[in-house]
Design an enzyme around this catalytic site. Structure first.
Site, PDB file in Angstrom:
ATOM      1  N   SER A  52      41.589 115.015 -30.957  1.00 15.05           N
ATOM      2  CA  SER A  52      42.298 115.743 -29.900  1.00 15.05           C
ATOM      3  C   SER A  52      41.858 115.208 -28.561  1.00 15.05           C
ATOM      4  CB  SER A  52      41.967 117.235 -29.979  1.00 15.05           C
ATOM      5  OG  SER A  52      42.370 117.891 -28.787  1.00 15.05           O
ATOM      6  N   TYR A  97      36.057 124.775 -30.145  1.00 18.80           N
ATOM      7  CA  TYR A  97      37.023 123.766 -30.583  1.00 18.80           C
ATOM      8  C   TYR A  97      36.675 122.392 -30.007  1.00 18.80           C
ATOM      9  CZ  TYR A  97      41.626 121.569 -31.345  1.00 18.80           C
ATOM     10  OH  TYR A  97      42.638 120.739 -31.718  1.00 18.80           O
TER      11      TYR A  97
END
Ligand code: ZN
Length: 706
Positions: A583, A596
């Site tokens: 990501s 995250y």
């Protein structure tokens, strides 16, 4: 009508009077109906084997005069699924006229091109080599099949005599000869010498049967094959034990599968020394009966008989000399043990080629075995794609059936090697191979994508499949998995797509899943660690449970799946690809993202560490960094969208435009964009890149790798 229904024990009588009545008057439709029924029963003919025909009066489009047209199955395809488009329609008088210009056996291949001059139906499929065999027999409906029960008689020492006695002369016999124009003349001659016969057996090959109507031909065919089958069954185990008696026993079912899965990647590595191969495994009871028998080794070495068999399986299989419960865990030791067998097989094949080649023979093809028998465990087959590997296994089971029958009533006789070679390296066969479509970039590769029950994972799987890979879908949610499986099998066939339930955090489920993959495809080449979830919270709201869950699925999951897959890749010794879907957040610090973002950063760095670890084995590890893929993505559940919207001070509806606007290209990122990036990294053009990060985020300067 009911008196029509015969009792059959060894073949399936499937004729439906009502269905046939609805086709009355359309002989071609009845031919197709009969063909589909025949093709539905593998005891009647092998996959893709045999052909059927009818002869019917039709108006000549040029003169309007009635003329006799023969419709016959064209080249390729299978009777079970034959459609009108699979037929060739030819003027019968023109086909018969070819006899006048035929120059003899050594020129028979030139006749094939002339079949095209006989075409009546302009939508015809290419006429097959068997076309004249149907044309020169004067019957309205003809079936040519390859039933194991008949070939067993056709491939035994006393076949001709058994055939004569069994049918009291009503089935003719023509000795083995390669299919072609000359064999068609021999069939015609056999009929002339034996008027009134109901069929002809082709030595070492198969059966011709016929009738005035589609129904009469169907029943005649069934009756004849039933009789061969019953004869064999009367003899199984009577005068001598089946295959000379039992030599060894099989491992229990679950153990067989474990052992096979453990061995498959090593065999796949050996078999892929020329071309990357896909594997198939079966422990079908017919296979076990054969490979556990006294005679297996002797019969296997003799090679197969029916041309269809050895075209698909190579002239003979490789029989492994491993104990059923052999310890297979030490890869190097195992390879040392197996290597001489493969070297010997390749040398045998090269000698077979050199000894039998002609001046104009095509170059030698891949000398590796297609069929590998492991006594006590089962049969492996390897081919350039899954369907071919699976069909090769079916064909070897056909060959086993033939050997079993032939040995029960007489002695099995294989085709002379020169005949086998002349079929295998036939120029017409070579031309067929040359016409096949070129392989796609990922043909011969197996890709496993975690979290592919939907969203990005499913898009990646679809892209890799579209580029030729065999695909393993995995997901933790069974409903998502089965939906994705059904869709992708629809697109890419059942052969190419499999699904296994997988929890990336559990070593047991990972091991079980990879066992399935090794049994299904022989190994794995591409791993895409895509499974994930997201939680958007600040430091003080993030619970220990949140933290652990993210670490477990994203970091530990990537670690465990990679570890298990690399063990298989090492056993194959064919390199490999690991692509981790990370990501932008692995590089960019944003608010409410501690759990995250930290996990994503760990995934990114782990990728670089693994790239450093695995480069020596040609296993590449690369990263795709997407950002803001909203469509179809799982991560937008669980309040993530709301969380991100709140963090940016906007509404959820405004998110896509917000994300697009903050990119340099002002683009919305779709799952297909991420899928394309995975293909870019694995499709072959970037084979010299590892440890790379490919962003798919529309251009976010803060996420540029420095
Ligand atoms: Zn045939």
């Amino acid at each position: 009508m009911s008196e029509k229904v015969r009792e059959f024990k060894y073949v399936s009588y499937l004729w439906d009077d009502a269905k046939a009545a609805s086709l009355e008057g359309d002989e071609v439709a009845l031919l197709l109906y009969r063909s589909n029924l025949l093709g539905a029963d593998l005891r009647l003919t092998n996959y893709g084997g045999g052909n059927t025909s009818c002869k019917v009066m039709m108006p000549d489009p040029l003169t309007g005069a009635e003329t006799k047209v023969m419709f016959v199955k064209g080249s390729g395809g299978d009777l079970g699924t034959l459609k009108r488009s699979g037929l060739a329609g030819l003027y019968l008088d023109r086909l018969l006229a070819l006899k006048k210009i035929y120059r003899g056996l050594e020129h028979e291949d030139e006749m094939v091109a002339l079949f095209n001059h006989c075409i009546y139906d302009l939508d015809s499929k290419a006429p097959s080599i068997d076309t004249p065999l149907h044309a020169f027999l004067p019957f309205n409906h003809i079936d040519h099949l390859h039933p194991d029960a008949a070939i067993a008689i056709a491939a035994c020492k006393d076949g001709e005599q058994i055939n004569r006695e069994l049918f009291e002369g009503s089935i003719g016999w023509v000795d083995w000869q390669r299919p072609g124009f000359d064999l068609a003349l021999k069939l015609e001659d056999c009929l002339h010498k034996n008027p009134g016969i109901r069929g002809i057996m082709l030595g070492g090959h198969g059966l011709f049967t016929w009738g005035d109507t589609a129904y009469e031909s169907y029943v005649n065919t069934l009756e004849v094959i039933e009789k061969y089958s019953a004869y064999l069954h009367e003899h199984f185990g009577k005068s001598k034990p089946i295959f000379g008696g039992v030599k060894g026993t099989s491992l229990p079912g679950e153990k067989r599968k474990q052992q096979a899965a453990n061995l498959a990647p090593v065999l796949r590595g050996f078999c892929s020394s020329h071309t990357r191969m896909i594997g198939h495994f079966t422990d079908d009871e017919r296979v076990l009966e054969f490979i556990n028998s006294q005679d297996a080794e002797r019969l296997a070495q003799m090679g197969t008989s029916c041309p269809d068999h050895f075209l698909r399986t190579k002239i003979c299989p490789l029989v492994l000399s491993l104990a059923p419960d052999e310890d297979l865990n030490d890869t190097e030791q195992l390879k040392e043990k197996l290597s001489p067998a493969f070297t010997a097989y390749r040398a045998y094949y090269e000698k077979y080629y050199e000894d039998h080649k002609h001046a104009n023979s095509p170059a030698m093809r891949d000398p590796n075995p297609v069929v590998i028998l492991y006594p006590g465990v089962g049969m492996f087959t390897f081919a350039k794609d899954k369907q071919t590997a699976r069909v090769a296994a079916e064909f070897y089971i056909n060959a086993i059936n033939v050997m079993k029958g032939a040995e029960a009533v007489s002695e099995y006789v294989s085709l002379p090697l020169q005949e086998a070679f002349d079929i295998e390296y036939w120029l017409l066969e070579e031309a067929k191979l040359q016409r096949m479509p070129k392989p796609k970039p990922l043909s011969g590769k197996v890709a496993l994508v975690t979290g592919s029950g939907g969203g990005i994972g499913r898009a990646i799987a679809e892209k890799l499949a579209a580029e030729g890979a065999c695909i393993v879908l995995t997901d933790i949610v069974p409903e998502r998995l089965s939906a994705s499986l059904a869709e992708l099998q629809q697109l890419f066939t059942k052969d190419r797509v499999m699904a296994v339930k997988l929890d990336v955090t559990g070593t047991d489920t990972i091991a079980a899943a990879l066992q399935e993959v090794c049994l299904g495809f022989g190994g794995v080449d591409i791993i895409v660690n895509n499974a994930g979830l997201s939680i958007s919270k600040g430091l003080l709201e993030t619970t220990l449970g949140d933290w652990d869950l993210l670490q477990d699925v994203l970091v530990k999951g990537q670690f465990l799946v990679s570890q298990a897959a690399v063990r298989i890749m090492q056993r194959q010794k064919m390199g490999g690809d690991i692509v981790n879907i990370v990501s932008k957040n692995a590089l960019v610090s944003g608010p409410n993202n501690v759990g995250y973002g930290s996990a994503k950063a760990a995934q990114l760095h782990m990728s670089r560490l693994l790239a450093a670890d695995l480069g020596g084995e040609k296993i590449r590890v690369n990263v795709v960094n997407p950002d803001a893929v909203i469509q179809g993505s799982n991560i937008w559940a669980n309040g993530w969208a709301e969380g991100r919207a709140k963090a940016y001070g906007i509404s959820v509806d405004e998110l896509p435009a917000y994300y697009a606007k903050r990119t340099l290209l002002n683009e919305t990122i779709l799952p297909e964009d991420v899928a394309n990036a995975v293909f870019a990294l694995t499709g072959g053009l970037l084979n010299k890149s590892t440890g790379n990060v490919l962003n798919v985020d529309g251009g976010v300067p803060a996420a540029f790798v420095r």
